[in-house]
Scaffold this motif. Structure first.
Motif, PDB file in Angstrom:
ATOM      1  N   ASP A 136       1.523  14.916  31.003  1.00 61.11           N
ATOM      2  CA  ASP A 136       1.224  16.079  30.157  1.00 61.11           C
ATOM      3  C   ASP A 136      -0.054  15.859  29.352  1.00 61.11           C
ATOM      4  N   TRP A 137      -0.257  14.643  28.887  1.00 58.25           N
ATOM      5  CA  TRP A 137      -1.538  14.319  28.239  1.00 58.25           C
ATOM      6  C   TRP A 137      -2.674  14.555  29.231  1.00 58.25           C
ATOM      7  N   ASP A 138      -2.453  14.118  30.471  1.00 57.28           N
ATOM      8  CA  ASP A 138      -3.475  14.274  31.497  1.00 57.28           C
ATOM      9  C   ASP A 138      -3.806  15.757  31.711  1.00 57.28           C
ATOM     10  N   GLU A 139      -2.750  16.576  31.767  1.00 57.60           N
ATOM     11  CA  GLU A 139      -2.950  18.006  32.014  1.00 57.60           C
ATOM     12  C   GLU A 139      -3.764  18.672  30.901  1.00 57.60           C
ATOM     13  N   HIS A 140      -3.609  18.183  29.676  1.00 56.86           N
ATOM     14  CA  HIS A 140      -4.290  18.810  28.539  1.00 56.86           C
ATOM     15  C   HIS A 140      -5.509  18.010  28.072  1.00 56.86           C
ATOM     16  N   TRP A 141      -5.961  17.084  28.905  1.00 52.61           N
ATOM     17  CA  TRP A 141      -7.043  16.179  28.509  1.00 52.61           C
ATOM     18  C   TRP A 141      -8.349  16.924  28.257  1.00 52.61           C
ATOM     19  N   ASP A 142      -8.657  17.895  29.120  1.00 53.08           N
ATOM     20  CA  ASP A 142      -9.905  18.649  28.944  1.00 53.08           C
ATOM     21  C   ASP A 142      -9.842  19.492  27.669  1.00 53.08           C
ATOM     22  N   ALA A 143      -8.669  20.044  27.393  1.00 48.50           N
ATOM     23  CA  ALA A 143      -8.496  20.829  26.170  1.00 48.50           C
ATOM     24  C   ALA A 143      -8.650  19.934  24.940  1.00 48.50           C
ATOM     25  N   MET A 166      -3.076   4.439  25.513  1.00 49.07           N
ATOM     26  CA  MET A 166      -3.457   4.527  24.095  1.00 49.07           C
ATOM     27  C   MET A 166      -4.942   4.192  23.941  1.00 49.07           C
ATOM     28  N   GLY A 167      -5.427   3.251  24.747  1.00 58.88           N
ATOM     29  CA  GLY A 167      -6.855   2.924  24.720  1.00 58.88           C
ATOM     30  C   GLY A 167      -7.707   4.077  25.235  1.00 58.88           C
ATOM     31  N   LEU A 168      -7.234   4.741  26.277  1.00 61.34           N
ATOM     32  CA  LEU A 168      -7.981   5.895  26.813  1.00 61.34           C
ATOM     33  C   LEU A 168      -8.035   7.010  25.774  1.00 61.34           C
ATOM     34  N   LEU A 169      -6.916   7.214  25.079  1.00 58.58           N
ATOM     35  CA  LEU A 169      -6.882   8.251  24.040  1.00 58.58           C
ATOM     36  C   LEU A 169      -7.837   7.895  22.900  1.00 58.58           C
ATOM     37  N   TYR A 170      -7.826   6.638  22.527  1.00 58.19           N
ATOM     38  CA  TYR A 170      -8.742   6.178  21.468  1.00 58.19           C
ATOM     39  C   TYR A 170     -10.195   6.478  21.851  1.00 58.19           C
ATOM     40  N   LEU A 192       6.464  18.258  14.332  1.00 60.49           N
ATOM     41  CA  LEU A 192       6.401  17.751  15.700  1.00 60.49           C
ATOM     42  C   LEU A 192       5.829  18.792  16.657  1.00 60.49           C
ATOM     43  N   HIS A 193       5.004  18.313  17.592  1.00 62.66           N
ATOM     44  CA  HIS A 193       4.440  19.177  18.628  1.00 62.66           C
ATOM     45  C   HIS A 193       4.511  18.467  19.974  1.00 62.66           C
ATOM     46  N   ASP A 194       5.296  19.016  20.885  1.00 60.74           N
ATOM     47  CA  ASP A 194       5.391  18.461  22.236  1.00 60.74           C
ATOM     48  C   ASP A 194       4.273  19.086  23.074  1.00 60.74           C
ATOM     49  N   ILE A 195       3.344  18.256  23.504  1.00 62.52           N
ATOM     50  CA  ILE A 195       2.185  18.758  24.242  1.00 62.52           C
ATOM     51  C   ILE A 195       2.590  19.429  25.551  1.00 62.52           C
ATOM     52  N   ALA A 196       3.677  18.976  26.137  1.00 59.86           N
ATOM     53  CA  ALA A 196       4.141  19.591  27.390  1.00 59.86           C
ATOM     54  C   ALA A 196       4.513  21.050  27.176  1.00 59.86           C
ATOM     55  N   VAL A 197       4.954  21.383  25.974  1.00 60.37           N
ATOM     56  CA  VAL A 197       5.405  22.736  25.664  1.00 60.37           C
ATOM     57  C   VAL A 197       4.270  23.598  25.125  1.00 60.37           C
ATOM     58  N   GLU A 198       3.464  23.033  24.231  1.00 61.32           N
ATOM     59  CA  GLU A 198       2.495  23.875  23.524  1.00 61.32           C
ATOM     60  C   GLU A 198       1.043  23.399  23.593  1.00 61.32           C
ATOM     61  N   GLY A 199       0.755  22.364  24.349  1.00 53.10           N
ATOM     62  CA  GLY A 199      -0.629  21.917  24.457  1.00 53.10           C
ATOM     63  C   GLY A 199      -1.151  21.308  23.169  1.00 53.10           C
ATOM     64  N   VAL A 200      -2.461  21.318  22.998  1.00 53.72           N
ATOM     65  CA  VAL A 200      -3.078  20.611  21.876  1.00 53.72           C
ATOM     66  C   VAL A 200      -3.758  21.539  20.861  1.00 53.72           C
TER      67      VAL A 200
END
Ligand SMILES: Cc1cc2nc3c(=O)[nH]c(=O)nc-3n(C[C@H](O)[C@H](O)[C@H](O)COP(=O)(O)O)c2cc1C
Length: 171
Positions: A65-72, A102-106, A33-41
């Motif tokens: 948190d997904w939004d914050e790491h979207w560019d990464a 989920m569509g945006l992530l896809y 498991l990886h929580d993006i809020a804690v460790e990013g992508v």
């Protein structure tokens, strides 16, 4: 030996986190498991098989948190990796934007070279519109879960979906 699976998620009110825990508990030896809020992508690069979990917030928007790491995420080279998606949404409360994130992530993953596996039928859901529909309009691009209105369906959906994901990953 079967490849390890990295499960990346983020969660504002805990629903996606709880599902992520539930999925990991179904395959404890294989899923990390990886929580993006804690460790990013960044750790996505370590895996050839990924599961990503994302809730939709604020009328069709990414969870924060997904939004914050979207560019990464956009900068990640996911070429050759297999990815399965699950989304959290509320079809009764937000039926015009059901599972949009989920569509945006896809869509984002399409540009990063990842192969997204396992669609999920729209039967059993009621909503007006969703950006998470596959091209055929009869499937979502990943597993759609609704803890607000259909919590009782979740266990069975997971039991059906995860074996399909494992089969697609190991193919
Ligand atoms: C203010 C607010 C806005 C929301 N917007 C949407 C939406 O646009 N589409 C959707 O499908 N669900 C929407 N939801 C429902 C959440 O996605 C759902 O409650 C989800 O389980 C939350 O996951 P989390 O606890 O992991 O953050 C919204 C919920 C709230 C409270």
């Amino acid at each position: 030996m079967a490849a390890k699976i990295g499960l990346f998620y983020a969660s504002t009110t805990g629903n996606t986190e709880q599902i992520a825990d539930q999925i990991a508990a179904m395959l404890p030896a294989r899923i990390s498991l990886h929580d993006i809020a804690v460790e990013g992508v960044a750790a996505m690069s370590q895996y050839s098989c990924l599961i990503m979990g994302i809730p939709t917030w604020d009328f069709g928007e990414l969870q924060e948190d997904w939004d914050e790491h979207w560019d990464a995420l956009a900068a990640q080279d996911l070429g050759g990796k297999r990815v399965a998606l699950f989304g959290l949404g509320d079809q009764l409360g937000y039926g015009e934007w059901f599972q949009d994130a989920m569509g945006l992530l896809y869509q984002q993953l399409q540009t990063s070279g990842a192969e997204v596996v396992v669609t999920w039928p729209v039967e059993g859901y009621q909503f007006e519109a969703s950006r998470a529909l596959a091209e055929d309009g009869r499937h979502f691009v990943g597993l759609a879960l609704d803890e607000d209105g259909q919590h009782g369906e979740t266990e069975e959906r997971l039991q059906t979906w995860l074996p399909q994901v494992v089969t697609a990953f190991d193919a």
